[in-house]
Design an enzyme around this catalytic site. Structure first.
Site, PDB file in Angstrom:
ATOM      1  N   LYS A  80      32.610  12.538  16.726  1.00 13.07           N
ATOM      2  CA  LYS A  80      33.744  12.962  15.905  1.00 13.07           C
ATOM      3  C   LYS A  80      33.657  14.451  15.592  1.00 13.07           C
ATOM      4  O   LYS A  80      34.561  15.230  15.882  1.00 13.07           O
ATOM      5  CB  LYS A  80      33.778  12.183  14.589  1.00 13.07           C
ATOM      6  CG  LYS A  80      33.862  10.673  14.725  1.00 13.07           C
ATOM      7  CD  LYS A  80      33.709  10.014  13.365  1.00 13.07           C
ATOM      8  CE  LYS A  80      33.621   8.500  13.483  1.00 13.07           C
ATOM      9  NZ  LYS A  80      33.334   7.849  12.178  1.00 13.07           N
ATOM     10  N   TYR A 224       0.499  -8.387   2.931  1.00 14.43           N
ATOM     11  CA  TYR A 224       1.180  -7.987   1.696  1.00 14.43           C
ATOM     12  C   TYR A 224       0.485  -6.758   1.158  1.00 14.43           C
ATOM     13  O   TYR A 224      -0.494  -6.260   1.750  1.00 14.43           O
ATOM     14  CB  TYR A 224       1.181  -9.123   0.667  1.00 14.43           C
ATOM     15  CG  TYR A 224      -0.146  -9.786   0.408  1.00 14.43           C
ATOM     16  CD1 TYR A 224      -1.113  -9.202  -0.398  1.00 14.43           C
ATOM     17  CD2 TYR A 224      -0.433 -11.041   0.970  1.00 14.43           C
ATOM     18  CE1 TYR A 224      -2.329  -9.825  -0.628  1.00 14.43           C
ATOM     19  CE2 TYR A 224      -1.646 -11.672   0.739  1.00 14.43           C
ATOM     20  CZ  TYR A 224      -2.590 -11.058  -0.062  1.00 14.43           C
ATOM     21  OH  TYR A 224      -3.790 -11.673  -0.305  1.00 14.43           O
ATOM     22  N   LYS A 282     -15.861  -2.115  -2.969  1.00 19.71           N
ATOM     23  CA  LYS A 282     -15.027  -3.066  -3.706  1.00 19.71           C
ATOM     24  C   LYS A 282     -13.979  -2.271  -4.487  1.00 19.71           C
ATOM     25  O   LYS A 282     -14.316  -1.382  -5.255  1.00 19.71           O
ATOM     26  CB  LYS A 282     -15.876  -3.886  -4.687  1.00 19.71           C
ATOM     27  CG  LYS A 282     -16.765  -4.941  -4.046  1.00 19.71           C
ATOM     28  CD  LYS A 282     -15.992  -6.179  -3.607  1.00 19.71           C
ATOM     29  CE  LYS A 282     -15.474  -6.967  -4.789  1.00 19.71           C
ATOM     30  NZ  LYS A 282     -16.524  -7.613  -5.577  1.00 19.71           N
ATOM     31  N   HIS A 283     -12.724  -2.599  -4.256  1.00 19.68           N
ATOM     32  CA  HIS A 283     -11.623  -1.985  -5.004  1.00 19.68           C
ATOM     33  C   HIS A 283     -11.697  -0.464  -4.997  1.00 19.68           C
ATOM     34  O   HIS A 283     -11.622   0.202  -6.026  1.00 19.68           O
ATOM     35  CB  HIS A 283     -11.556  -2.541  -6.417  1.00 19.68           C
ATOM     36  CG  HIS A 283     -11.187  -4.001  -6.443  1.00 19.68           C
ATOM     37  ND1 HIS A 283      -9.914  -4.448  -6.152  1.00 19.68           N
ATOM     38  CD2 HIS A 283     -11.936  -5.106  -6.677  1.00 19.68           C
ATOM     39  CE1 HIS A 283      -9.883  -5.765  -6.223  1.00 19.68           C
ATOM     40  NE2 HIS A 283     -11.096  -6.197  -6.531  1.00 19.68           N
TER      41      HIS A 283
END
Length: 609
Positions: A80, A224, A282-283
């Site tokens: 266009k 997740y 861990k974490h």
């Protein structure tokens, strides 16, 4: 009022110097009102497709884009505005040369561009959307209009957000033009709009065409995010293929946070000390980290590896896992070297989520693939991967950027010794282990180290002294596990490794002494009948702790008060590495001198978030 005018009339208006606004919007919020306001201010309007129809239906004079280009829309609307009459009109600078060139070609300048884009994100969120449907929502002309107008913001006003219409009209009414300051802001907004749009498109097609299973994966879907309700989740690389491949299992979001941070730690440890390195994460913080220093018989027993012939890499993981077995339960493992059989044997019998390494021997991988019913995750990291210099993260919808903390921890960092005792040589290795571990531990952090391993890590505390105490308690508990009473514990046949670790922890911390009858009964059930140990007395603890010596400690920021030095001394610390900069530096140095400690003061803070 007429609903439209011919192309010749439009060209005539431009020749008379009437300003022209080009409108091509998917989101038509406020379109009619801004069109009326522009017309009332003397602007000529030109618009594409549905935008033109909406304006004409409202009774406004509006030229179709084809009136400017003298070319109809084609390919079902795919083409266009892609024409020199449009983009020449937008990109022409306010110079005599550019305006003459436009005039020679029969074009006129475009003064304002109102444009927003096809709703690509909304479309791809719909269930069952096809590639063909997604492709048709990739806006070409709109992005080109925005970028052209934003580039030429010195003359052209670009508007991509209907919420800005009111501001634009107000300035036009007050000044007869949009101010340069506003044009600058609107240009940035347009660049950000197209950047976000392009990022969404590339992300979608990356996930469709270059995900796991493709020859060179750039993208990996995850089960997740941090929690099961946070879906969908994914990991990807924008500047090349992912440096991580899956040898077994299915990694999650937190797995990747642990894997990438732990890999950085062990890579840096090996580079600094020239020894195989391992970490237990861990974490997003280490529960343990170590290099491949051989273990004594007592260390093997404490780390529960007496039955395995250890390689240097296996020694590193035995130490990393063995320092704080309670915190390492369910850990993520990082290995600096190819996972060998001995290391795989240790991992195979511990509760763990996964491992990242530059490779696996065939026999090691065969063992690990059997863990967790065949669901244990093994990642292969490209050891030659170099991360980008800049890090970008989004927090609560806000983006932040910083250079990656690529400063290396080397013996050079230990040269500035502030104390009377300057004999740091024997503590260098442990200081480097502690400092590198602190670099990858959530702040505030304090790390104790001994014999090439972290023996106590205090992570994520708001108070420095609480970090020092927490890490010190862990270091003390580790040392208490070498007490003859602990080494001589006789567990009932069939007691699981995790239950042994828990029983030992309750014993060395003294927690079991004040527990309920039910908990005491459960604890006693771990031991052979008639072999429940007598508790350690206060005097036994005190005498044993006197034998904990020559430990090192690292802090990710300066020690603000001397209480940290007193607490570190209580856990056998002799060597300290920490930034200077506290108002109490002199008091801290004096306190260390009183204990004949060595303080290596640096100018390097190591906060990690």
């Amino acid at each position: 009022m007429k609903r439209g005018t011919s192309g010749d009339e439009g060209a005539s208006k431009k020749a008379r110097g009437q300003k022209l606004a080009l409108l091509s919007v998917f989101d038509k919020t406020g379109l009619v009102q801004v069109g009326k306001d522009l017309a009332a201010l003397g602007f000529s309007l030109a618009a594409s497709g549905g935008t033109s129809k909406a304006l004409k239906d409202a009774g406004l004079e509006c030229h179709d884009v084809s009136d400017l280009t003298k070319a109809p829309e084609m390919l079902g609307g795919r083409v266009k505005t892609l024409h020199p009459a449009v983009h020449g009109g937008i990109l022409a600078r306010d110079t005599e040369q550019d305006m003459d060139e436009l005039a020679k070609r029969g074009y006129g300048p475009i003064d304002m561009v109102f444009c927003n884009l096809y709703p690509f994100l909304e479309v791809i969120k719909k269930e069952g959307v096809t590639i063909a449907q997604a492709v048709e929502e990739v806006d070409i002309g709109g992005v080109t209009l925005l970028r052209a107008a934003a580039k030429n913001h010195a003359r052209v006003t670009v508007v991509c957000d209907p919420s800005d219409y009111e501001t634009i009209i107000a300035e036009l009414k007050a000044n007869g033009e949009v101010t340069l300051e506003t044009r600058k802001k609107l240009a940035v907004k347009a660049f950000e709009h197209t950047a976000q749009y392009d990022a969404a498109i590339s992300q979608h097609f990356r996930s469709q065409y270059m995900s796991i299973g493709s020859e060179v994966p750039y993208h990996m879907p995850l089960r997740y995010g941090c929690n099961p309700h946070q879906k969908p989740a994914q990991v990807w690389c924008e500047n090349g293929p992912l440096p991580v491949t899956i040898a077994a299992g299915s990694p999650g979001y937190i797995n990747f946070l642990d894997a990438l941070n732990s890999w950085a730690l062990v890579s840096e440890l090996k580079a600094a000390l020239g020894l195989p390195a391992a970490a237990s994460f861990k974490h997003v913080s280490p529960a343990g980290a170590a290099v491949g220093v051989s273990l004594t018989d007592d260390e093997k027993k404490v780390c529960q590896v007496s039955d395995i012939e250890l390689t240097p890499l296996a020694s590193a993981y035995a130490r990393a896992r063995g320092a704080d077995r309670m915190s390492s339960f369910g850990d993520w493992v990082a290995l600096s070297d190819e996972c060998d059989l001995a290391t795989a044997k240790i991992i195979s019998r511990e509760v763990s989520d996964g491992v990242i390494a530059p490779g696996y021997s065939a026999e090691a991988l065969e063992i690990l693939k059997k863990k967790k019913g065949g669901k244990y995750t093994c990642l292969i990291m490209d050891p030659n991967f170099k991360p980008t210099e800049m890090e970008l993260r989004t927090v609560y919808g806000i983006q932040m950027q910083q250079p990656r903390n690529s400063t290396l921890i080397t013996p050079e960092l230990l040269k500035n010794i502030s104390t009377n005792n300057k004999d740091v040589k024997a503590g260098e290795r442990d200081l480097i282990v502690a400092a590198i571990a602190a670099k990858y531990t959530q702040s505030n952090s304090v790390v104790y180290a001994h014999n090439g391993m972290c023996v106590g890590i205090g992570a994520g505390q708001q108070s420095r002294i609480h970090c020092t105490r927490l890490a010190g308690e862990k270091a003390d508990n580790y040392w208490m596990r070498f007490h003859p009473k602990v080494l001589g514990l006789q567990f009932a046949k069939g007691t699981k490794r995790a239950d042994k670790s828990n029983a030992i922890d309750l014993f060395v911390t003294g927690e079991v002494e004040g527990c309920t009858d039910e908990e005491r009964k459960a604890w006693e059930a771990n031991f052979e009948e008639g072999k429940v140990p007598a508790f350690l007395t206060k005097e036994e603890r005190k005498e044993w702790m006197k034998k904990a010596t020559d430990r090192a400690i690292a802090s990710d920021a300066f020690f603000p008060f001397s209480d940290n030095i007193h607490r570190a001394h209580a856990s056998g610390v002799k060597y300290i590495v920490a930034p200077s900069g506290s108002n109490n530096d002199k008091i801290i140095i004096d306190t260390a001198n009183a204990y004949n400690m060595v303080i290596c003061h640096t100018n390097l803070r190591l906060f990690h978030h």
